[in-house]
Scaffold this active site. Structure first.
Site, short mmCIF file in Angstrom:
data_model
loop_
_atom_site.label_atom_id
_atom_site.label_comp_id
_atom_site.label_asym_id
_atom_site.label_seq_id
_atom_site.Cartn_x
_atom_site.Cartn_y
_atom_site.Cartn_z
N HIS A 60 1.42 4.95 -2.36
CA HIS A 60 1.08 5.86 -3.46
C HIS A 60 2.39 6.51 -3.90
O HIS A 60 3.00 7.24 -3.09
CB HIS A 60 0.09 6.92 -2.99
CG HIS A 60 -1.18 6.34 -2.42
ND1 HIS A 60 -2.31 6.14 -3.17
CD2 HIS A 60 -1.46 5.88 -1.17
CE1 HIS A 60 -3.25 5.60 -2.40
NE2 HIS A 60 -2.76 5.43 -1.18
N GLU A 71 -11.02 3.41 5.88
CA GLU A 71 -9.97 4.31 6.41
C GLU A 71 -10.71 5.37 7.23
O GLU A 71 -10.58 5.43 8.44
CB GLU A 71 -9.18 4.94 5.26
CG GLU A 71 -8.10 5.92 5.71
CD GLU A 71 -7.41 6.65 4.55
OE1 GLU A 71 -7.98 6.71 3.44
OE2 GLU A 71 -6.29 7.17 4.76
N ASP A 122 1.79 3.94 2.89
CA ASP A 122 0.78 4.82 2.31
C ASP A 122 1.42 5.99 1.54
O ASP A 122 1.61 5.89 0.33
CB ASP A 122 -0.17 5.32 3.40
CG ASP A 122 -1.56 5.68 2.89
OD1 ASP A 122 -1.84 5.45 1.71
OD2 ASP A 122 -2.38 6.18 3.68
N HIS A 164 0.86 -1.19 0.00
CA HIS A 164 0.00 0.00 0.00
C HIS A 164 0.89 1.24 0.00
O HIS A 164 1.36 1.68 1.04
CB HIS A 164 -0.92 -0.04 1.23
CG HIS A 164 -1.89 1.09 1.31
ND1 HIS A 164 -3.03 1.04 2.09
CD2 HIS A 164 -1.91 2.32 0.72
CE1 HIS A 164 -3.70 2.17 1.99
NE2 HIS A 164 -3.03 2.98 1.15
N1 ADE Z 1 -4.40 8.96 -1.83
C1 ADE Z 1 -3.16 9.00 -1.35
N2 ADE Z 1 -3.15 8.60 -0.07
C2 ADE Z 1 -4.42 8.27 0.25
C3 ADE Z 1 -5.06 7.77 1.41
N3 ADE Z 1 -4.39 7.53 2.55
N4 ADE Z 1 -6.38 7.57 1.37
C4 ADE Z 1 -7.07 7.82 0.26
N5 ADE Z 1 -6.53 8.27 -0.86
C5 ADE Z 1 -5.21 8.51 -0.87
ZN ZN Z 2 -3.62 4.81 0.56
#
Ligand code: ADE
Ligand code: ZN
Length: 344
Positions: free
Chosen positions: A25, A206, A284, A23
């Site tokens: 980005h 989340e 993340d 996970h």
């Molecule tokens: N885009 C980047 N990080 C994110 C996250 N923690 N939750 C949702 N979208 C995201």
């Molecule tokens: Zn995320």
């Protein structure tokens, strides 16, 4: 002989622990220094043009307050070389965290909306990933994440473009502002991705309610849930997730920084491990939340006094829950067994 559960872990033991990051980005790995370097290179004037001013923005109250800065900072990504530089910088840091396999999400719609060609983003990221195994010892998988606060039509259009250009994506994800943008909005997108043979994951639970987790499984057919921490509020859902061993890619430092949980000490991860959920630790958006995956392990192990057996379990879950080929998983599980033998 010391039993694994009595072992006190040295800080670098957690960094050498072989693990998969599931996970992540890639746009969330843009460090402030690189943001300013790319801004200067591309002649872009940022609203917060100095390191000091930029760093002052990294105080978040919720997911949306983070997303505002995250999307604004993407403005510095213009050329293939920019996307490649960002990706290489992540791989280098991931190696320092003991990452041996990385599943990397990117937000194609966010770049298209700024007027950047899809091929620019895809080719830049893919160029860096192509040399990742040789250069960093990290196998990789690329995942196109779709913005749930945009329309399903926009997502479908971009997915079709990715498929027709032969983009090297292995799966799709769903991210951005969760509350008010339920999984039910994206049924056709996930059906199309499944038809195209792509692997399926989605952010859920989340900030959003537990039923978003359930609907991601039931309506979208996802194999994995990104975050999923709010699932613990629903006992029946937890029983199902345990029974089906649905992987949950938990991101502790992110949850604290975005105030999904009050403190690290209040994080539900230990409870999730105890009840038998298939959880793993991820970073993340590490440039925004205070550290890469190694720092997430460090912080949790220190907070909860974890032993070698606990971190081995988490690393094993990450490898088994990955979209890596079976042979790669076997290789990494063998490395993990070796790590365990030397930390008993
Ligand atoms: N885009 C980047 N990080 C994110 C996250 N923690 N939750 C949702 N979208 C995201
Ligand atoms: Zn995320």
């Amino acid at each position: 002989m010391t039993h694994a559960s009595e072992q006190i872990l040295a800080p670098d033991a957690l960094l050498s622990l072989p693990k998969a990051e599931l996970h992540l980005h890639i746009e969330g790995t843009l460090e402030p220094e690189l943001i300013l370097e790319l801004a200067a290179r591309n002649g872009i004037t940022l609203p917060h043009p100095t390191l000091e001013e930029l760093r002052e923005q990294y105080e978040f109250t919720d997911l949306q307050s983070f997303l505002n800065l995250y999307y604004a900072n993407m403005a510095v990504l213009i050329t293939e070389a920019d996307f490649a530089a960002m990706t290489r910088a992540y791989l280098s840091r991931a190696r320092e965290s003991g990452v041996r396999h990385a599943e990397i999400m990117f937000d194609p719609q966010a770049h298209v909306a700024r007027g950047v060609e899809l091929t620019t983003a895809v080719n830049g990221i893919a160029a860096a990933l192509a040399s990742s195994e040789a250069e960093f010892g990290i196998s990789t998988v690329l995942i196109a994440a779709f913005l749930r606060d945009e329309t399903e039509e926009s997502a479908l259009e971009v997915l079709e473009a990715l498929l027709s250009m032969g983009a090297p994506i292995a799966g799709i994800g769903l991210d951005s502002a969760e509350v008010g943008n339920p999984p039910s909005k994206f049924i056709r997108l996930y059906r199309r991705a499944a038809e195209a043979g792509l692997r399926l994951t989605a952010h859920a639970g989340e900030e959003g309610p537990p039923f978003y987790v359930e609907d991601s499984l039931n309506l979208l057919g996802v194999e994995r849930i990104d975050h999923g921490i709010r699932a613990v509020e629903d006992r029946v859902l937890v029983q199902r997730l345990v029974r089906e061993q649905v992987p949950l890619t938990v991101c502790p430092l992110s949850n604290v920084r975005l105030r999904a949980v009050d403190t690290l000490a209040a994080h539900p991860l230990p409870q999730m491990i105890t009840v038998g959920l298939n959880v793993c630790i991820n970073s993340d958006d590490p440039a925004y939340f205070g550290g890469y995956v190694g720092a997430n392990f460090d912080a949790m192990a220190a907070e909860f006094g974890w032993d070698a057996a606990t971190v081995e379990k988490l690393a094993g879950n990450s490898i088994r829950s990955s979209f890596a080929p079976a042979a790669r998983k076997d290789e990494l599980l063998a490395e993990l067994a070796e790590w365990s033998a030397s930390h008993r």
